[in-house]
Design an enzyme around this catalytic site. Structure first.
Site, PDB file in Angstrom:
ATOM      1  N   ARG A  74       0.960  -1.237   0.137  1.00 34.67           N
ATOM      2  CA  ARG A  74       0.022  -0.198   0.032  1.00 34.67           C
ATOM      3  C   ARG A  74       0.951   1.240   0.088  1.00 34.67           C
ATOM      4  O   ARG A  74       0.645   2.207  -0.734  1.00 34.67           O
ATOM      5  CB  ARG A  74      -0.758   0.048   1.301  1.00 34.67           C
ATOM      6  CG  ARG A  74      -1.979  -1.188   1.046  1.00 34.67           C
ATOM      7  CD  ARG A  74      -2.777  -1.008   2.580  1.00 34.67           C
ATOM      8  NE  ARG A  74      -3.553   0.050   2.685  1.00 34.67           N
ATOM      9  CZ  ARG A  74      -4.205   0.514   3.754  1.00 34.67           C
ATOM     10  NH1 ARG A  74      -3.973  -0.186   4.757  1.00 34.67           N
ATOM     11  NH2 ARG A  74      -5.046   1.699   3.813  1.00 34.67           N
ATOM     12  N   GLN A  93      -8.592  10.212   8.662  1.00 36.49           N
ATOM     13  CA  GLN A  93      -8.560   8.657   8.857  1.00 36.49           C
ATOM     14  C   GLN A  93      -7.735   8.108   8.268  1.00 36.49           C
ATOM     15  O   GLN A  93      -7.458   6.840   8.541  1.00 36.49           O
ATOM     16  CB  GLN A  93      -9.905   8.409   9.113  1.00 36.49           C
ATOM     17  CG  GLN A  93     -10.667   8.619  10.240  1.00 36.49           C
ATOM     18  CD  GLN A  93     -12.371   8.327  10.254  1.00 36.49           C
ATOM     19  OE1 GLN A  93     -12.660   7.210  10.909  1.00 36.49           O
ATOM     20  NE2 GLN A  93     -13.106   8.852   9.188  1.00 36.49           N
ATOM     21  N   ASN A  94      -7.320   8.818   7.106  1.00 37.08           N
ATOM     22  CA  ASN A  94      -6.516   7.934   5.887  1.00 37.08           C
ATOM     23  C   ASN A  94      -5.018   8.067   6.480  1.00 37.08           C
ATOM     24  O   ASN A  94      -4.752   8.854   7.091  1.00 37.08           O
ATOM     25  CB  ASN A  94      -6.818   8.842   4.796  1.00 37.08           C
ATOM     26  CG  ASN A  94      -8.213   8.937   4.279  1.00 37.08           C
ATOM     27  OD1 ASN A  94      -8.966   8.017   4.885  1.00 37.08           O
ATOM     28  ND2 ASN A  94      -8.541   9.683   3.536  1.00 37.08           N
ATOM     29  N   HIS A 140      -5.030   7.924  12.342  1.00 35.66           N
ATOM     30  CA  HIS A 140      -4.869   6.510  12.280  1.00 35.66           C
ATOM     31  C   HIS A 140      -3.588   6.288  11.741  1.00 35.66           C
ATOM     32  O   HIS A 140      -3.140   5.215  11.059  1.00 35.66           O
ATOM     33  CB  HIS A 140      -6.025   5.925  11.230  1.00 35.66           C
ATOM     34  CG  HIS A 140      -7.222   5.941  11.962  1.00 35.66           C
ATOM     35  ND1 HIS A 140      -8.523   5.441  11.221  1.00 35.66           N
ATOM     36  CD2 HIS A 140      -7.759   6.569  13.135  1.00 35.66           C
ATOM     37  CE1 HIS A 140      -9.525   5.809  12.134  1.00 35.66           C
ATOM     38  NE2 HIS A 140      -9.151   6.147  13.360  1.00 35.66           N
ATOM     39  N   CYS A 147       9.632   0.852  15.352  1.00 36.29           N
ATOM     40  CA  CYS A 147      10.167  -0.178  15.895  1.00 36.29           C
ATOM     41  C   CYS A 147       8.811  -0.678  16.946  1.00 36.29           C
ATOM     42  O   CYS A 147       8.304  -0.098  17.773  1.00 36.29           O
ATOM     43  CB  CYS A 147      11.296  -0.430  16.786  1.00 36.29           C
ATOM     44  SG  CYS A 147      11.488  -1.821  17.499  1.00 36.29           S
ATOM     45  N   CYS A 200      10.950  -0.858  20.732  1.00 38.34           N
ATOM     46  CA  CYS A 200      11.509   0.057  21.282  1.00 38.34           C
ATOM     47  C   CYS A 200      10.758   1.289  20.975  1.00 38.34           C
ATOM     48  O   CYS A 200      11.182   2.562  21.411  1.00 38.34           O
ATOM     49  CB  CYS A 200      13.000   0.289  21.250  1.00 38.34           C
ATOM     50  SG  CYS A 200      13.504   0.804  19.705  1.00 38.34           S
ATOM     51  N   THR A 214     -16.440   9.350   4.621  1.00 33.72           N
ATOM     52  CA  THR A 214     -16.273   8.505   5.826  1.00 33.72           C
ATOM     53  C   THR A 214     -17.617   7.668   6.258  1.00 33.72           C
ATOM     54  O   THR A 214     -18.636   8.432   6.180  1.00 33.72           O
ATOM     55  CB  THR A 214     -15.741   9.126   7.002  1.00 33.72           C
ATOM     56  OG1 THR A 214     -15.459   7.946   8.275  1.00 33.72           O
ATOM     57  CG2 THR A 214     -16.611  10.190   7.674  1.00 33.72           C
ATOM     58  N   SER A 215     -17.638   6.560   6.515  1.00 36.70           N
ATOM     59  CA  SER A 215     -18.647   5.710   6.881  1.00 36.70           C
ATOM     60  C   SER A 215     -19.252   6.101   8.402  1.00 36.70           C
ATOM     61  O   SER A 215     -20.288   5.644   8.669  1.00 36.70           O
ATOM     62  CB  SER A 215     -18.500   4.129   6.855  1.00 36.70           C
ATOM     63  OG  SER A 215     -17.370   3.949   7.749  1.00 36.70           O
ATOM     64  N   PRO A 266     -21.770   9.733  -0.934  1.00 34.76           N
ATOM     65  CA  PRO A 266     -22.708   9.178  -2.088  1.00 34.76           C
ATOM     66  C   PRO A 266     -23.738   8.444  -1.439  1.00 34.76           C
ATOM     67  O   PRO A 266     -24.758   8.092  -1.628  1.00 34.76           O
ATOM     68  CB  PRO A 266     -22.139   8.612  -3.451  1.00 34.76           C
ATOM     69  CG  PRO A 266     -20.618   8.311  -2.761  1.00 34.76           C
ATOM     70  CD  PRO A 266     -20.229   9.378  -1.587  1.00 34.76           C
TER      71      PRO A 266
HETATM   72  N1  APR Z   1     -16.725  10.522  -2.288  1.00 42.59           N
HETATM   73  C1  APR Z   1     -17.055  10.501  -1.076  1.00 42.59           C
HETATM   74  N2  APR Z   1     -17.301   9.700  -0.382  1.00 42.59           N
HETATM   75  C2  APR Z   1     -17.207   8.320  -0.908  1.00 42.59           C
HETATM   76  C3  APR Z   1     -16.797   8.217  -2.302  1.00 42.59           C
HETATM   77  C4  APR Z   1     -16.299   9.333  -3.007  1.00 42.59           C
HETATM   78  N3  APR Z   1     -16.005   9.305  -4.194  1.00 42.59           N
HETATM   79  N4  APR Z   1     -16.621   6.923  -2.507  1.00 42.59           N
HETATM   80  C5  APR Z   1     -17.113   6.165  -1.391  1.00 42.59           C
HETATM   81  N5  APR Z   1     -17.127   7.123  -0.476  1.00 42.59           N
HETATM   82  C6  APR Z   1     -17.821   6.926   0.928  1.00 42.59           C
HETATM   83  C7  APR Z   1     -18.451   5.577   1.167  1.00 42.59           C
HETATM   84  O1  APR Z   1     -19.924   5.805   0.942  1.00 42.59           O
HETATM   85  C8  APR Z   1     -18.248   5.381   2.525  1.00 42.59           C
HETATM   86  O2  APR Z   1     -18.924   5.737   3.348  1.00 42.59           O
HETATM   87  O3  APR Z   1     -16.575   6.657   1.824  1.00 42.59           O
HETATM   88  C9  APR Z   1     -16.921   5.951   3.106  1.00 42.59           C
HETATM   89  C10 APR Z   1     -15.804   5.111   3.212  1.00 42.59           C
HETATM   90  O4  APR Z   1     -15.862   4.343   4.257  1.00 42.59           O
HETATM   91  P1  APR Z   1     -14.814   3.408   4.849  1.00 42.59           P
HETATM   92  O5  APR Z   1     -14.358   2.267   3.564  1.00 42.59           O
HETATM   93  O6  APR Z   1     -15.511   2.776   6.116  1.00 42.59           O
HETATM   94  O7  APR Z   1     -13.540   4.138   5.223  1.00 42.59           O
HETATM   95  P2  APR Z   1     -13.586   4.936   6.548  1.00 42.59           P
HETATM   96  O8  APR Z   1     -14.638   5.759   6.962  1.00 42.59           O
HETATM   97  O9  APR Z   1     -12.309   5.818   6.159  1.00 42.59           O
HETATM   98  O10 APR Z   1     -12.908   3.922   7.520  1.00 42.59           O
HETATM   99  C11 APR Z   1     -12.699   4.259   8.862  1.00 42.59           C
HETATM  100  O11 APR Z   1     -11.961   2.489   9.876  1.00 42.59           O
HETATM  101  O12 APR Z   1     -11.359   0.708   9.000  1.00 42.59           O
HETATM  102  C12 APR Z   1     -10.812   1.533   9.751  1.00 42.59           C
HETATM  103  O13 APR Z   1      -8.833   2.639  10.134  1.00 42.59           O
HETATM  104  C13 APR Z   1      -9.873   2.317   8.984  1.00 42.59           C
HETATM  105  O14 APR Z   1      -9.502   4.570   8.863  1.00 42.59           O
HETATM  106  C14 APR Z   1     -10.402   3.654   8.553  1.00 42.59           C
HETATM  107  C15 APR Z   1     -11.598   3.821   9.359  1.00 42.59           C
END
Ligand code: APR
Length: 237
Positions: A56, A86-87, A104, A112, A115, A178-179, A204
């Site tokens: 990644r 969170q990215n 995150h 490490c 340590c 973010t979800s 979306p």
């Molecule tokens: N524009 C805006 N939002 C989008 C797009 C887009 N083009 N494509 C997808 N999404 C939305 C999806 O609908 C979803 O709600 O982005 C969100 C992604 O959600 P996740 O995959 O759950 O990612 P995230 O919310 O960042 O996860 C949070 O959980 O798994 C852990 O540490 C990990 O940082 C991550 C955290």
């Protein structure tokens, strides 16, 4: 005006970076991401976890910030902008955002696991994705791990405190991609709303935040963010 952007994997989706809960394509389709991004997974098979994060890390060379990241960076000309992300990618920084708090961690920092010292060595090359790569060793004999937050691990204290302060001092919070199901990050927009700070969601899909957000736009980051500031008078009335 102070503006905080809380971003998740969705803001990087239009750059070609799969969101966390998308099914990984190719090599990792059969691997449960929770299994290889957890401290238990690291203890059980560090070489597999290391290979995934190294892949990644290198994959970021092949992607670019999109218009969503670039819009957030451009807002710095009009407001005091804090990005709480969170990215673990570096696309906000590569787009020009200078005030980025990684809740995150980051694919570009390594430490490490014994340590805790920062790893400044040369990363092993990875010409193509492989399933297992032995992690480098620290001088103390510990294994070098990615400086990311795995499930069950605490968030970096400084990034968290800076994020809480940024949200608390903001005139507006924009939650994008973010979800909104992973806490404590998901609690930040809730705290803003509780303090009377307007929250605009850009996603979306609907999320648990959608009903309580001041405005919830069913739009993607790259399409909604470039013109969003101009829409504020209409959106917020
Ligand atoms: N524009 C805006 N939002 C989008 C797009 C887009 N083009 N494509 C997808 N999404 C939305 C999806 O609908 C979803 O709600 O982005 C969100 C992604 O959600 P996740 O995959 O759950 O990612 P995230 O919310 O960042 O996860 C949070 O959980 O798994 C852990 O540490 C990990 O940082 C991550 C955290």
């Amino acid at each position: 005006m102070q503006l905080t952007v809380l971003s998740g994997a969705g803001i990087s989706a239009e750059s070609g970076v799969p969101t966390f809960r998308d099914v990984e394509t190719g090599l990792w389709a059969k691997v449960d991401p929770y299994e290889i991004s957890s401290s238990e997974g690291w203890q059980r098979h560090p070489e597999r976890v290391w290979a995934w994060y190294l892949w990644r890390h290198y994959m970021m060379d092949a992607v670019e910030p999109n218009n969503g990241h670039r819009a957030v960076a451009a807002w710095q000309d009009y407001a005091d902008v804090h990005v709480v992300t969170q990215n673990v990618d570096n696309l906000h920084e590569r787009a020009g955002s200078t005030n980025v708090h990684h809740l995150h961690g980051s694919l570009f920092e390594f430490r490490c696991d014994a340590c805790e010292s920062q790893f400044e060595g040369v990363l092993p090359a990875m010409p193509e994705p492989v399933e297992e790569v032995e992690p480098p060793l620290c001088f103390c004999g510990g294994l070098i791990r990615p400086n990311v937050v795995w499930f069950g691990e605490p968030l970096p204290e400084r990034a968290w405190q800076q994020s809480v302060a940024a949200v608390g001092n903001s005139d507006l919070v924009i939650v994008v991609g973010t979800s909104s199901i992973v806490y404590p990050a998901a609690g930040l927009p809730e705290a803003a709303l509780a303090n009377g700070i307007p929250v605009i969601e850009v996603n979306p899909q609907r999320t648990p935040l959608s009903d309580s957000a001041t405005v919830s736009l069913r739009e993607t980051a790259a399409s909604a963010l470039p013109g969003l500031l101009q829409r504020l008078p209409t959106l917020l009335g």
